[in-house]
Design a protein around this motif. Structure first.
Motif, PDB file in Angstrom:
ATOM      1  N   LEU A   1       0.826  -1.207   0.000  1.00 33.01           N
ATOM      2  CA  LEU A   1       0.000   0.000   0.000  1.00 33.01           C
ATOM      3  C   LEU A   1       0.861   1.259   0.000  1.00 33.01           C
ATOM      4  O   LEU A   1       0.580   2.216  -0.726  1.00 33.01           O
ATOM      5  CB  LEU A   1      -0.928  -0.011   1.210  1.00 33.01           C
ATOM      6  N   GLU A   2       1.922   1.253   0.773  1.00 34.22           N
ATOM      7  CA  GLU A   2       2.793   2.429   0.867  1.00 34.22           C
ATOM      8  C   GLU A   2       3.542   2.692  -0.434  1.00 34.22           C
ATOM      9  O   GLU A   2       3.803   3.837  -0.800  1.00 34.22           O
ATOM     10  CB  GLU A   2       3.778   2.242   2.019  1.00 34.22           C
ATOM     11  N   GLU A   3       3.895   1.618  -1.138  1.00 30.53           N
ATOM     12  CA  GLU A   3       4.647   1.755  -2.391  1.00 30.53           C
ATOM     13  C   GLU A   3       3.732   1.970  -3.595  1.00 30.53           C
ATOM     14  O   GLU A   3       4.203   2.118  -4.720  1.00 30.53           O
ATOM     15  CB  GLU A   3       5.518   0.518  -2.621  1.00 30.53           C
TER      16      GLU A   3
ATOM     17  N   THR B   1      -4.143   0.230  -4.118  1.00 32.75           N
ATOM     18  CA  THR B   1      -4.799   1.148  -3.187  1.00 32.75           C
ATOM     19  C   THR B   1      -5.747   0.357  -2.278  1.00 32.75           C
ATOM     20  O   THR B   1      -6.126  -0.769  -2.586  1.00 32.75           O
ATOM     21  CB  THR B   1      -5.613   2.210  -3.940  1.00 32.75           C
ATOM     22  N   GLN B   2      -6.118   0.991  -1.173  1.00 28.54           N
ATOM     23  CA  GLN B   2      -7.051   0.327  -0.258  1.00 28.54           C
ATOM     24  C   GLN B   2      -8.378   0.044  -0.947  1.00 28.54           C
ATOM     25  O   GLN B   2      -8.982  -1.015  -0.747  1.00 28.54           O
ATOM     26  CB  GLN B   2      -7.274   1.185   0.990  1.00 28.54           C
ATOM     27  N   SER B   3      -8.844   0.986  -1.765  1.00 22.00           N
ATOM     28  CA  SER B   3     -10.134   0.801  -2.449  1.00 22.00           C
ATOM     29  C   SER B   3     -10.071  -0.346  -3.441  1.00 22.00           C
ATOM     30  O   SER B   3     -11.007  -1.139  -3.556  1.00 22.00           O
ATOM     31  CB  SER B   3     -10.564   2.097  -3.135  1.00 22.00           C
ATOM     32  N   GLN B   4      -8.947  -0.459  -4.166  1.00 27.06           N
ATOM     33  CA  GLN B   4      -8.811  -1.554  -5.124  1.00 27.06           C
ATOM     34  C   GLN B   4      -8.678  -2.891  -4.402  1.00 27.06           C
ATOM     35  O   GLN B   4      -9.247  -3.905  -4.826  1.00 27.06           O
ATOM     36  CB  GLN B   4      -7.584  -1.330  -6.017  1.00 27.06           C
ATOM     37  N   LEU B   5      -7.935  -2.888  -3.310  1.00 29.91           N
ATOM     38  CA  LEU B   5      -7.796  -4.104  -2.510  1.00 29.91           C
ATOM     39  C   LEU B   5      -9.158  -4.558  -2.000  1.00 29.91           C
ATOM     40  O   LEU B   5      -9.497  -5.752  -2.056  1.00 29.91           O
ATOM     41  CB  LEU B   5      -6.842  -3.852  -1.344  1.00 29.91           C
ATOM     42  N   ALA B   6      -9.948  -3.604  -1.506  1.00 27.92           N
ATOM     43  CA  ALA B   6     -11.285  -3.924  -1.008  1.00 27.92           C
ATOM     44  C   ALA B   6     -12.141  -4.529  -2.115  1.00 27.92           C
ATOM     45  O   ALA B   6     -12.867  -5.508  -1.900  1.00 27.92           O
ATOM     46  CB  ALA B   6     -11.947  -2.663  -0.452  1.00 27.92           C
ATOM     47  N   LYS B   7     -12.037  -3.955  -3.298  1.00 32.14           N
ATOM     48  CA  LYS B   7     -12.819  -4.451  -4.437  1.00 32.14           C
ATOM     49  C   LYS B   7     -12.422  -5.866  -4.804  1.00 32.14           C
ATOM     50  O   LYS B   7     -13.268  -6.714  -5.109  1.00 32.14           O
ATOM     51  CB  LYS B   7     -12.616  -3.514  -5.634  1.00 32.14           C
ATOM     52  N   GLU B   8     -11.127  -6.161  -4.749  1.00 32.73           N
ATOM     53  CA  GLU B   8     -10.635  -7.478  -5.169  1.00 32.73           C
ATOM     54  C   GLU B   8     -10.961  -8.580  -4.168  1.00 32.73           C
ATOM     55  O   GLU B   8     -10.966  -9.753  -4.532  1.00 32.73           O
ATOM     56  CB  GLU B   8      -9.127  -7.409  -5.428  1.00 32.73           C
ATOM     57  N   ILE B   9     -11.202  -8.228  -2.908  1.00 33.70           N
ATOM     58  CA  ILE B   9     -11.564  -9.271  -1.943  1.00 33.70           C
ATOM     59  C   ILE B   9     -13.057  -9.245  -1.620  1.00 33.70           C
ATOM     60  O   ILE B   9     -13.546 -10.086  -0.867  1.00 33.70           O
ATOM     61  CB  ILE B   9     -10.749  -9.172  -0.640  1.00 33.70           C
ATOM     62  N   GLY B  10     -13.778  -8.270  -2.193  1.00 33.49           N
ATOM     63  CA  GLY B  10     -15.227  -8.237  -2.015  1.00 33.49           C
ATOM     64  C   GLY B  10     -15.697  -7.593  -0.732  1.00 33.49           C
ATOM     65  O   GLY B  10     -16.765  -7.940  -0.211  1.00 33.49           O
ATOM     66  N   ASN B  11     -14.925  -6.649  -0.189  1.00 35.74           N
ATOM     67  CA  ASN B  11     -15.329  -5.898   1.001  1.00 35.74           C
ATOM     68  C   ASN B  11     -15.331  -4.412   0.690  1.00 35.74           C
ATOM     69  O   ASN B  11     -14.858  -3.988  -0.363  1.00 35.74           O
ATOM     70  CB  ASN B  11     -14.390  -6.174   2.175  1.00 35.74           C
ATOM     71  N   SER B  12     -15.810  -3.618   1.639  1.00 43.56           N
ATOM     72  CA  SER B  12     -15.828  -2.172   1.447  1.00 43.56           C
ATOM     73  C   SER B  12     -14.486  -1.575   1.848  1.00 43.56           C
ATOM     74  O   SER B  12     -13.710  -2.179   2.601  1.00 43.56           O
ATOM     75  CB  SER B  12     -16.935  -1.535   2.292  1.00 43.56           C
ATOM     76  N   GLY B  13     -14.236  -0.369   1.368  1.00 38.30           N
ATOM     77  CA  GLY B  13     -13.011   0.323   1.730  1.00 38.30           C
ATOM     78  C   GLY B  13     -12.940   0.605   3.224  1.00 38.30           C
ATOM     79  O   GLY B  13     -11.867   0.584   3.828  1.00 38.30           O
ATOM     80  N   ALA B  14     -14.116   0.845   3.852  1.00 41.44           N
ATOM     81  CA  ALA B  14     -14.154   1.121   5.287  1.00 41.44           C
ATOM     82  C   ALA B  14     -13.688  -0.099   6.084  1.00 41.44           C
ATOM     83  O   ALA B  14     -12.966   0.034   7.085  1.00 41.44           O
ATOM     84  CB  ALA B  14     -15.562   1.521   5.705  1.00 41.44           C
TER      85      ALA B  14
END
Length: 315
Positions: A24-26, A30-43
């Protein structure tokens, strides 16, 4: 939950967080893309990374662990060479360039797997004001086809009614000197092809219809009556590609740095099968991964093994 289990779960969560933080730091994701790829919300991801998620922590940890494992697997795959300008690709590029420069219609048709779509994408990446849509059974009528064009043009608020949509697209394309590529155009019905012809004439853009042999028969209707002749006569350049060429295979073998002649002969045989160069590249990717695992160059034996795993035996 006893304390031992709770401690183990917290340790696993912290391990996952420590693996994710550098990515994420590098900016790898992004957190939003990660959330999308695992099927959860960014929150959920945000709270999880801070260690204060109040939901099912174990479920999120499991999802993120699966994601990390898949990322590791993907990174272990051999990266295939970039776009290879084969002899067939040059034919297609010439047809695209001609339609673009002359502001006319071209058609590229023939066998599957010879690089038509890949070459079109390469042309788009190398030129300005080029757009590409892909027809399908769901995108075959006039309304669906026009709406796909509108979305490709960035017209997210495009009207839904065909008349208004057509006029909006016409305004957007007029004066652009652009090129519209319609891939899988064999799915389009005759009214849609006529609508595209009129759009091209009204806007002065170049247009290329790409597909299998059916796209050619769609333009003629299997006959030359007056209606189809009106459409067919507007096609200025027709490029039929019915099989992969030996020079295509040689260019791909060179890109993969394969010099072993028996291996190159086998590649030629694979390219003669249905799927042609598409299947050939899939076999080479797997063969390259195998070769990397044993620390050797791609040879005939590895290509055979890869082919058997993907499709079956080859004599």
């Amino acid at each position: 939950m006893n304390n031992v289990v709770a401690i183990e779960q917290q340790a696993t969560q912290q391990q996952v967080i420590q693996m994710l933080k550098p990515l994420l730091e590098e900016g790898c994701i992004t957190q939003s893309q990660l959330a999308k790829e695992i099927g959860n919300s960014g929150a959920v991801i945000s709270q999880y990374l801070k260690g204060n998620y109040g939901g099912d922590v174990d479920a999120v940890t499991e999802k993120l662990s699966h994601w990390l494992n898949m990322r590791k697997t993907r990174n272990s795959q051999i990266v295939a060479p970039g776009f290879v300008e084969t002899q067939t690709a040059k034919q297609i590029l010439n047809a695209l360039n001609y339609a673009h420069a002359a502001e006319l219609i071209s058609v590229v048709f023939g066998a599957s797997g010879v690089g038509k779509s890949t070459t079109c994408r390469q042309y788009i990446n190398s030129n300005n004001n080029c757009w590409m849509i892909t027809a399908s059974p769901a995108v075959s009528g006039i309304g669906e086809c026009l709406y796909e064009i509108a979305l490709e043009l960035g017209m997210d608020d495009a009207p839904k009614r065909k008349g208004s949509l057509s006029r909006a697209i016409k305004r957007r394309l007029t004066g652009t000197g652009g090129l519209l590529i319609v891939d899988e155009a064999d799915h389009l019905d005759y009214p849609s092809l006529e609508a595209l012809r009129i759009l091209q004439e009204q806007t002065g853009i170049g247009m290329v219809l790409v597909g299998n042999n059916r796209v050619y028969s769609q333009l003629t209707g299997g006959r030359r009556n007056e209606d189809f002749a009106r459409l067919f006569s507007r096609v200025s350049k027709k490029v039929g590609i019915h099989k992969a060429k030996q020079n295509d295979v040689n260019a791909i073998a060179n890109a993969w740095q394969i010099s072993d002649q028996p291996a190159r002969n086998l590649l030629q045989k694979i390219a003669e099968r249905p799927g042609a160069l598409r299947n050939l590249n899939q076999v080479l990717r797997l063969a390259a991964t195998m070769a990397n695992g044993v620390g050797k160059a791609i040879d005939e034996a590895l290509i055979k093994q890869a082919f058997r795993e993907l499709e079956g035996d080859v004599q």
